[in-house]
Design an enzyme around this catalytic site. Sequence first.
Site, PDB file in Angstrom:
ATOM      1  N   SER A  50       0.608  13.945   3.069  1.00 20.78           N
ATOM      2  CA  SER A  50       1.243  15.092   2.411  1.00 20.78           C
ATOM      3  C   SER A  50       0.617  15.344   1.041  1.00 20.78           C
ATOM      4  O   SER A  50       0.078  14.438   0.411  1.00 20.78           O
ATOM      5  CB  SER A  50       2.736  14.836   2.223  1.00 20.78           C
ATOM      6  OG  SER A  50       3.332  14.441   3.435  1.00 20.78           O
TER       7      SER A  50
HETATM    8  N1  SAH Z   1       4.072   9.919   4.605  1.00 20.71           N
HETATM    9  C1  SAH Z   1       2.815   9.955   5.318  1.00 20.71           C
HETATM   10  C2  SAH Z   1       2.646  11.278   6.009  1.00 20.71           C
HETATM   11  C3  SAH Z   1       2.075  11.103   7.375  1.00 20.71           C
HETATM   12  S1  SAH Z   1       2.169  12.522   8.420  1.00 20.71           S
HETATM   13  C4  SAH Z   1       1.664   9.613   4.397  1.00 20.71           C
HETATM   14  O1  SAH Z   1       1.872   9.402   3.202  1.00 20.71           O
HETATM   15  O2  SAH Z   1       0.539   9.518   4.889  1.00 20.71           O
HETATM   16  C5  SAH Z   1       3.619  12.196   9.371  1.00 20.71           C
HETATM   17  C6  SAH Z   1       3.570  11.001  10.259  1.00 20.71           C
HETATM   18  O3  SAH Z   1       4.748  11.042  11.064  1.00 20.71           O
HETATM   19  C7  SAH Z   1       2.404  10.964  11.245  1.00 20.71           C
HETATM   20  O4  SAH Z   1       1.660   9.801  11.033  1.00 20.71           O
HETATM   21  C8  SAH Z   1       3.078  10.960  12.619  1.00 20.71           C
HETATM   22  O5  SAH Z   1       2.419  10.153  13.577  1.00 20.71           O
HETATM   23  C9  SAH Z   1       4.450  10.398  12.270  1.00 20.71           C
HETATM   24  N2  SAH Z   1       5.501  10.683  13.261  1.00 20.71           N
HETATM   25  C10 SAH Z   1       5.730  11.818  13.983  1.00 20.71           C
HETATM   26  N3  SAH Z   1       6.795  11.639  14.785  1.00 20.71           N
HETATM   27  C11 SAH Z   1       7.259  10.373  14.560  1.00 20.71           C
HETATM   28  C12 SAH Z   1       8.319   9.601  15.101  1.00 20.71           C
HETATM   29  N4  SAH Z   1       9.148  10.072  16.053  1.00 20.71           N
HETATM   30  N5  SAH Z   1       8.501   8.339  14.633  1.00 20.71           N
HETATM   31  C13 SAH Z   1       7.680   7.812  13.688  1.00 20.71           C
HETATM   32  N6  SAH Z   1       6.640   8.489  13.155  1.00 20.71           N
HETATM   33  C14 SAH Z   1       6.427   9.760  13.578  1.00 20.71           C
END
Ligand code: SAH
Length: 264
Positions: free
Chosen positions: A108
């Site tokens: 993000s």
């Molecule tokens: N906070 C993270 C943002 C990653 S993007 C950072 O700092 O990098 C969001 C993430 O949510 C992705 O890696 C995706 O795989 C994960 N995601 C999506 N659905 C999910 C679920 N049901 N349970 C756990 N993670 C999930």
Amino acid sequence: MRQRPVFPARLDLSSGRPTLARPVPAAVGRGAHVTAGHVGVTVPHGRAQDSSAVRRNMVHKLQQQGVRDEWVLSAMRAIERHRFVDSALGGQAYEDTSLPIGLGQTISKPSVVARMAELLRQGAPGKLGRVLEIGTGCGYQAAVLSLLAAEVYSIERLRGLHDKARDNLRHLRVPNLHLLFGDGRIGYAKGAPYAAIIAAAGGDAIPQAWTDQLAVGGRLVAPVSTGAAGVGPQALMVIDKTAVGLRQTVLEAVNFVPLKSGVA
Ligand code: SAH
């Protein structure tokens, strides 16, 4: 008050339930160089110091955008975002932009991380208690949260990113950050109740497990799709759990990756 689980713990591997990774190892950087985790890049001290000036500049811009919470500002100043992205993208690490982290996912924007963290804290005078993060991704936001909360449980559904986050976090001493592999839509009941829950992926509704696992007085911040069937524009939603029920507030439009089911 419920007892916290003891770490390291061995948990049920079936049914996509979140399972706990080994505790994040202690720092590996020694002497003249600090290593940048799995990326294999060696950042000399000089450059690490330069990056702190760039981060101060980033934080200054966050302040200009209205972020006021000192805890959030100092956490954003402390965590080295360049260590969480591929070395080829390191030059953009302190721009206010989301960046690819592999497997079709993104880290993000700093302004979004700061905004959500500020909402989550609600101006609390000290650290939050236990916090649940859904969507560890590269681990950046989890690292920021680890400075704002007593304990952070962060769940990721993609094994490749769960492993990458652990590598990325190796350089930090974060005994209060627990990485879990599993489907975050069911939350993590063993760490509940949570003072705060934050999601980095958006579905068409807030899963009931999240509000169930939120403490009374706690706050949940998550993107939610406003269109049908989890598609279309997303908005940031805040849910406050009070003694008499849930209070929901819909804020600005946002753009997060989709909340998916199961693990991969
Ligand atoms: N906070 C993270 C943002 C990653 S993007 C950072 O700092 O990098 C969001 C993430 O949510 C992705 O890696 C995706 O795989 C994960 N995601 C999506 N659905 C999910 C679920 N049901 N349970 C756990 N993670 C999930």
